[in-house]
Scaffold this active site. Sequence first.
Site, PDB file in Angstrom:
ATOM      1  N   GLU A  52      -5.970  15.191   1.471  1.00 52.19           N
ATOM      2  CA  GLU A  52      -7.863  15.348   1.978  1.00 52.19           C
ATOM      3  C   GLU A  52      -7.591  13.803   2.090  1.00 52.19           C
ATOM      4  OE1 GLU A  52      -5.974  16.989  -0.731  1.00 52.19           O
ATOM      5  OE2 GLU A  52      -7.431  19.400  -0.145  1.00 52.19           O
ATOM      6  N   PHE A 114     -13.480  26.424 -12.757  1.00 50.65           N
ATOM      7  CA  PHE A 114     -11.995  26.274 -12.050  1.00 50.65           C
ATOM      8  C   PHE A 114     -11.929  25.039 -10.942  1.00 50.65           C
ATOM      9  CE2 PHE A 114      -8.390  27.191  -9.051  1.00 50.65           C
ATOM     10  CZ  PHE A 114      -7.536  25.941  -9.849  1.00 50.65           C
ATOM     11  N   GLN A 115     -11.908  24.207 -10.694  1.00 53.40           N
ATOM     12  CA  GLN A 115     -11.957  23.135  -9.820  1.00 53.40           C
ATOM     13  C   GLN A 115     -13.337  22.876  -9.349  1.00 53.40           C
ATOM     14  OE1 GLN A 115      -9.313  24.721  -6.150  1.00 53.40           O
ATOM     15  NE2 GLN A 115      -7.767  23.356  -7.165  1.00 53.40           N
ATOM     16  N   LYS A 164     -19.508  28.094  -3.168  1.00 52.60           N
ATOM     17  CA  LYS A 164     -18.696  29.470  -2.437  1.00 52.60           C
ATOM     18  C   LYS A 164     -20.354  30.687  -2.307  1.00 52.60           C
ATOM     19  CE  LYS A 164     -14.651  31.908  -2.290  1.00 52.60           C
ATOM     20  NZ  LYS A 164     -13.360  32.033  -2.917  1.00 52.60           N
ATOM     21  N   MET A 482       1.417  -9.584   1.779  1.00 55.27           N
ATOM     22  CA  MET A 482       0.542 -10.316   1.475  1.00 55.27           C
ATOM     23  C   MET A 482      -0.100 -10.386   0.380  1.00 55.27           C
ATOM     24  SD  MET A 482      -2.319 -11.811   2.989  1.00 55.27           S
ATOM     25  CE  MET A 482      -2.955 -11.035   4.403  1.00 55.27           C
TER      26      MET A 482
HETATM   27  C1  LIG Z   1      -4.823   1.202  -1.426  1.00 55.55           C
HETATM   28  C2  LIG Z   1      -4.748   0.357  -1.885  1.00 55.55           C
HETATM   29  N1  LIG Z   1      -3.238  -0.672  -2.886  1.00 55.55           N
HETATM   30  C3  LIG Z   1      -3.264  -1.530  -3.429  1.00 55.55           C
HETATM   31  C4  LIG Z   1      -3.899  -2.591  -2.642  1.00 55.55           C
HETATM   32  C5  LIG Z   1      -3.399  -3.901  -2.494  1.00 55.55           C
HETATM   33  N2  LIG Z   1      -2.043  -4.632  -1.307  1.00 55.55           N
HETATM   34  C6  LIG Z   1      -3.404  -5.618   0.200  1.00 55.55           C
HETATM   35  S1  LIG Z   1      -2.035  -5.645   0.561  1.00 55.55           S
HETATM   36  C7  LIG Z   1      -0.501  -5.081   0.153  1.00 55.55           C
HETATM   37  C8  LIG Z   1       0.247  -4.783   0.339  1.00 55.55           C
HETATM   38  C9  LIG Z   1       0.441  -4.317   1.970  1.00 55.55           C
HETATM   39  O1  LIG Z   1       2.438  -4.531   1.371  1.00 55.55           O
HETATM   40  P1  LIG Z   1       2.598  -3.964   2.865  1.00 55.55           P
HETATM   41  O2  LIG Z   1       1.592  -2.308   3.336  1.00 55.55           O
HETATM   42  O3  LIG Z   1       4.046  -3.064   3.262  1.00 55.55           O
HETATM   43  O4  LIG Z   1       2.473  -4.321   4.009  1.00 55.55           O
HETATM   44  P2  LIG Z   1       2.500  -5.514   4.372  1.00 55.55           P
HETATM   45  O5  LIG Z   1       1.730  -7.394   3.751  1.00 55.55           O
HETATM   46  O6  LIG Z   1       4.100  -6.695   4.154  1.00 55.55           O
HETATM   47  O7  LIG Z   1       2.775  -6.750   6.144  1.00 55.55           O
HETATM   48  C10 LIG Z   1      -1.634  -4.899  -1.297  1.00 55.55           C
HETATM   49  C11 LIG Z   1      -0.846  -3.536  -2.577  1.00 55.55           C
HETATM   50  C12 LIG Z   1      -4.476  -1.751  -1.549  1.00 55.55           C
HETATM   51  N3  LIG Z   1      -4.772  -3.522  -0.111  1.00 55.55           N
HETATM   52  N4  LIG Z   1      -4.940  -0.818  -0.718  1.00 55.55           N
END
Ligand SMILES: Cc1ncc(C[n+]2csc(CCOP(=O)(O)OP(=O)(O)O)c2C)c(N)n1
Lengths: 584, 187
Positions: A52, A114-115, A164, A482
């Site tokens: 979803e 439920f749900q 529902k 990042m």
């Molecule tokens: C749902 C979610 N969880 C954690 C984060 C924290 N976060 C920001 S950037 C990142 C790393 C992203 O890794 P990747 O997709 O491999 O991209 P890269 O930075 O390596 O290009 C994380 C864990 C986030 N933004 N969103």
Amino acid sequence: MTRQMTGAKMILQALKDQGVDVIFGYPGGAVLPIYDEIFQQNDIRHILVRHEQAAIHAAEGYARSTGKPGVALVTSGPGATNAVTGLTDALMDSIPIVVLSGQVPTFMIGNDAFQEADTVGITRPCTKHNWLVKETAKLSEVIHQAFHVATSGRPGPVLIDVPKDVQFAEGPYTPMQKAKSTRYEPQIKGDIGAITALVEMMEKAERPIFYTGGGVINSGPAASQLLRELADASGIPVTSTLMGLGAYPASGKNWLGMLGMHGLYEANLAMHGCDLMINIGARFDDRITGRVEDFSPNSRKAHIDIDPSSINKVIAVDLPIVGDVGHILEDMLKIWKSRGRKTNKAGLKKWWTQIAEWKAVKCLSYEQVGKVIKPQYALERLQALTAKHDRYITTEVGQHQMWAAQYLAFDEPNRLMTSGGLGTMGYGHPASLGVQLAHPDALVINVSGEGSWLMNMQEMGTAVQYRLPAKQFILNNERLGMVRQWQELLHGERYSNTWQEALPDFVKLADAFGAKGIRVEDPADLDDAIMEMINHDGPVIFDCLVEKHENCFPMIPSGAPHNEMLMGNAETQGVIGNSGAVLV
Amino acid sequence: MSALNIKKGSSAHSAYDLKNPNAEVIESHTLTVVVDNEAGVLARVIGLFSGRGYNIESLTVAEINEEYHTSRITIVTTGTPQVIEQIKAQLGRIIPVHSVNDLTVEGPYLERELALFKVTGSGDKRVEALRLADIFRANVVDSTLESFVFEMTGTSEKIDAFADLMRPLGLTETARTGVAAISRGTA
Ligand SMILES: Cc1ncc(C[n+]2csc(CCOP(=O)(O)OP(=O)(O)O)c2C)c(N)n1
Ligand SMILES: [Mg+2]
């Protein structure tokens, strides 16, 4: 004569009346009557996603790339809770979407059935408005009102929770034109006195700048046209937030590039040094301002926004103008022209000379040497090889997202779909499918990181089932890049849990889903591989192995002002103080 | 404006400290908010205050128009002038909100609160409680040989003052409605 029909039928009828052509959804017990109606009609297409959350992001991608509201349908309980991330994402980025959720029958609400989940309670803070409809007779009217609320003023997500029994029961259908309007009528026209004052400031300013945001795009294509006309005729430089990219073309002569934490040197220094800042549909987000005490210290600031709560929220401004960006730009242009198109020519000339010096720093330069692909290089090639296409880009969240914003050129609005406010990893892939559905013949590319991509990789099934040829362009650094960058800069290079072992073989994964997989590791093979991706008529997972420890620069460290920017060649260890480290 | 000249550890302030809280006065404002009396509307208002970290000193709500199903919420809140402006703008964004008025800035207005005090005791203290109640124009609405319930309306300050006096005289229970407010004159 009013037509009687079941609630479920009413939903389909109301969506049809609202011009909806596609719904993204996932079935379950509490929405069975609606799915039964979907089965028995052909006007509205239903796209079965695999989760979803993806339904909501796909609806966001559809909305952002078309300017029309996106629609999603989820079941009660877990279906609704899975929608929460997407709703919050749409709220932060002002994306109009309408989400319908099933609910347990009215007589069971409150019994931990439920749900059952308190969906309106859970989604109250992450929607612009939401409704629990307890009578079939009110259902169609609420749906029409929901579309009005989602799309007018500052757009945003709305949710309608439908028990529902309400779906089964019959009631009179209220057509769109007969639906009682809500009193919600945001101010559209800006105050003419204030607009005239702004034009006067614009005429005199020595160092003016347009700081534009997602509001320009949300206002519609006319607003982007007006911005271009005003900027080009007045000679005032333009910078933009991530959400506003494309409103003013990257190829335009007044373009400074994106501003903010990973914005361009010239854009940030122009913001810092300007004497008149004209904020058009942006919100002084902390990614933009850096340390607020030192934010553009010597400028007078005007702020155009349709949402009064954006004014003076973060930065106190001298001249607020509440209203729709397009309408206000139109009035600005008219007034400026009628007063003789005046600008401070001498001032502007000096200003552009200064800007040229900043541009000469070439803050985005990098070196592609050796046998490892630099992520910047991959994007530069992607840009070069796709420039001729009507191209739509979505991104995930991380370094690759910022590099995409820096190295890809956006010449039209509605061409970049990215999670700006919430920063939702997992957004880009489903969003790319929503975009592809809205633009079946366009080239749609999700610029992704390997980490983000795995968060909604199941949507490869959706892409294959509906033959959506969106390309998954993964800059694979085998790192949560990042976060790793921040650990390098802030946490003594202790790379805690930012390295996923056992990544899948993306080519085999594509194969398993029935899609095409391409891997490239050698810079010499990159162009051919990108062309192969573009020319493949179907979904592709493109696994681009890139430099693992590349950092994204320029960077304004958290809590620093715009003129304390880190550049690619700077010594970066320990530059972020303790108080900066508490920020995100 | 050399960007490359970066002082180490130079970022001394948080980007989230919008304003130095000590640099600006904290003001108290009385807001009246007219809303559609529909399910969840109070939760929207309260959720806004808790979600964005605003203060609620007092909040009262009741339906004021049966025909149009509108309710009036009176909120006493505190914050810097900037925060008060934000609160009003944020309230205005809630879809079922009809109007937001800041009585504190819009002109003279009245504030009233109703309170019930249970005071138990005997002898001199009981006599003294009754005498003070008379001075404060509090009504006795219930009495036993060991207790009184006083009812009083007035400003919050007057009610606070009465409560202070009753405490040593055997105050055992207090119920207050919170503030209702209205502008003076024809405004
Ligand atoms: C749902 C979610 N969880 C954690 C984060 C924290 N976060 C920001 S950037 C990142 C790393 C992203 O890794 P990747 O997709 O491999 O991209 P890269 O930075 O390596 O290009 C994380 C864990 C986030 N933004 N969103
Ligand atoms: Mg990565």
